[in-house]
Design an enzyme around this catalytic site. Structure first.
Site, PDB file in Angstrom:
ATOM      1  N   TYR A  31       0.820  -1.209   0.000  1.00 19.92           N
ATOM      2  CA  TYR A  31       0.000   0.000   0.000  1.00 19.92           C
ATOM      3  C   TYR A  31       0.857   1.264   0.000  1.00 19.92           C
ATOM      4  CZ  TYR A  31      -3.788  -3.209   1.403  1.00 19.92           C
ATOM      5  OH  TYR A  31      -4.704  -4.240   1.465  1.00 19.92           O
ATOM      6  N   LYS A  34       6.066 -14.457   2.028  1.00 20.97           N
ATOM      7  CA  LYS A  34       5.730 -15.072   0.739  1.00 20.97           C
ATOM      8  C   LYS A  34       6.982 -15.094  -0.122  1.00 20.97           C
ATOM      9  CE  LYS A  34       2.864 -17.095  -2.047  1.00 20.97           C
ATOM     10  NZ  LYS A  34       2.592 -18.539  -1.805  1.00 20.97           N
ATOM     11  N   ASP A  51      -0.169 -18.056   2.541  1.00 22.36           N
ATOM     12  CA  ASP A  51      -1.251 -18.952   2.191  1.00 22.36           C
ATOM     13  C   ASP A  51      -1.357 -20.096   3.194  1.00 22.36           C
ATOM     14  OD1 ASP A  51       1.275 -19.420   1.101  1.00 22.36           O
ATOM     15  OD2 ASP A  51       0.529 -20.650  -0.530  1.00 22.36           O
ATOM     16  N   ASP A  83      -3.645  -7.287   6.423  1.00 23.85           N
ATOM     17  CA  ASP A  83      -4.996  -6.768   6.190  1.00 23.85           C
ATOM     18  C   ASP A  83      -5.956  -7.936   5.961  1.00 23.85           C
ATOM     19  OD1 ASP A  83      -7.134  -5.116   5.686  1.00 23.85           O
ATOM     20  OD2 ASP A  83      -6.386  -4.351   3.787  1.00 23.85           O
ATOM     21  N   ASP A 107      -8.841  -9.884   8.881  1.00 20.82           N
ATOM     22  CA  ASP A 107     -10.272 -10.074   8.629  1.00 20.82           C
ATOM     23  C   ASP A 107     -10.660 -11.533   8.825  1.00 20.82           C
ATOM     24  OD1 ASP A 107     -10.497  -7.397   8.046  1.00 20.82           O
ATOM     25  OD2 ASP A 107     -11.613  -7.708   6.186  1.00 20.82           O
TER      26      ASP A 107
END
Length: 355
Positions: free
Chosen positions: A138, A189, A222, A246, A250
């Site tokens: 971001y 990752k 993942d 982020d 959630d």
């Protein structure tokens, strides 16, 4: 008497309902304490402000917030305005403008809430997710060219700096060190993102040497999602990039029962600027004005704000009130399977805080 100046920014949608509810809890708390009080200033920025002025907040908005002790934020998002405008024009403008580089999201199953995971006790799911909040995916670097043509191209570049990675990882290790289990999972990752994420991994190993009492492991993002579902008790503190955390936070909130109960702290750990506290849910225009919004995420954000201000006993009092209210299923809002209204939950928490 200590006086705390609190900026309230309801923003959009149900933010206009839950932020005033959060203010009521703080007022009920202050009424019972002689050693501190709150002074509130409300800023009506967001989608309505954009429709009138063409921007989500004024150009000098950060100057107006700079002298505050903390910011209580609602939500940013309006169905009539593109999401990237509402996000970058308000929330991210404040987060990046005040270098609130540590986004902290605690997650646990509160009393009385029926979480969706089978074979999971509240003790199994007690996490804190640390999100890098200033750069990464971001960072806002990129652009578009040849719009509308077959050769149209768009780029978003993830930017990671050694300084940014070092400070968020060091913050996460310190946070893990302060928790009973002293356990940190570094989410990565680096199998696919072979430059910035490899640097992330290398810096994690270097920072870990400063915290020999913290046990840590590394998990691909993942695989981390599967681990959160299948082995929740194996996790405690997690740290991830802006985008990865982020998404993971959630998922964590949903696993704990609802996005409506989850809080966030956007921190400047060096305290150069005011930090901002908010529920993680969105503006939820579909339930706006119906009295259905769950204010618990805002109340828990208030707890985090009080902790940041050093009012730990007051924070405990509010958290105890939240837990007592969630334990009563008659006070569950629709997202938790109940029929209680925003007002009923707010009144119940205020009554316990003020009692």
């Amino acid at each position: 008497m200590r006086t705390y100046r609190i900026a309230t920014i309801p923003g959009d949608g149900i933010g206009k309902e839950v932020v005033p509810a959060g203010r009521r809890v703080l007022e009920a708390l202050a009424a019972q304490h002689r050693d501190f009080r709150f002074e509130f200033e409300n800023f009506a920025w967001g989608g309505d402000y954009y429709r009138e002025h063409g921007v989500m907040m004024p150009a000098d908005g950060l100057d107006a917030l700079h002298g505050m002790d903390a910011i209580l934020f609602g939500s940013a998002g309006d169905p009539q305005i593109a999401d990237h405008i509402t996000l970058w024009g308000l929330r991210l403008k404040i987060c990046q403008g005040f270098d609130q580089y540590a986004n902290v999201r605690p997650t646990r199953i509160l009393p009385g809430i029926d979480a969706p995971l089978k074979r999971c006790t509240p003790a199994d799911l007690d996490w804190v997710i640390v999100r890098e909040n200033s750069e990464g995916e971001y960072a806002g670097v990129g652009g578009r060219a040849h719009q509308g043509h077959p050769i149209e191209v768009a780029t978003d570049v993830s930017i990671m700096t050694r300084a940014g990675v070092e400070r968020i990882l060091r913050f996460a290790f310190r946070l893990a060190q302060s928790r009973p289990r002293k356990l940190l999972t570094v989410v990565t990752k680096s199998n696919a993102q072979r430059h910035a994420m490899v640097m992330w991994d290398e810096i994690a190993a270097q920072i870990a040497l400063e915290f020999p009492d913290v046990s840590w492991d590394k998990e691909l993002v993942d695989a981390a999602t599967a681990r959160m579902v299948n082995r929740p008790a194996s996790l405690d503190t997690l740290v991830a990039t802006n985008l990865h955390a982020d998404i993971l936070s959630d998922l964590a909130a949903a696993l704990a029962g609802s996005l409506g109960i989850a809080p966030t702290a956007n921190l400047d750990p060096e305290r150069r600027y005011p930090s901002m506290f908010e529920p993680i849910h969105g503006s939820a225009f579909d339930i706006m004005g119906k009295g259905l919004a769950n204010p618990v995420g805002t109340f828990w954000s208030v707890v985090m704000m009080l902790e940041h201000l050093g009012e730990t006993e007051a924070a405990r009092k509010v958290m105890t009130a939240i837990e007592a209210v969630t334990a009563n299923r008659a006070l569950h809002t629709r997202d938790l399977g109940g029929e209680a209204t925003t007002e009923e939950v707010t009144a119940a928490v205020c009554a316990r805080v003020g009692g």
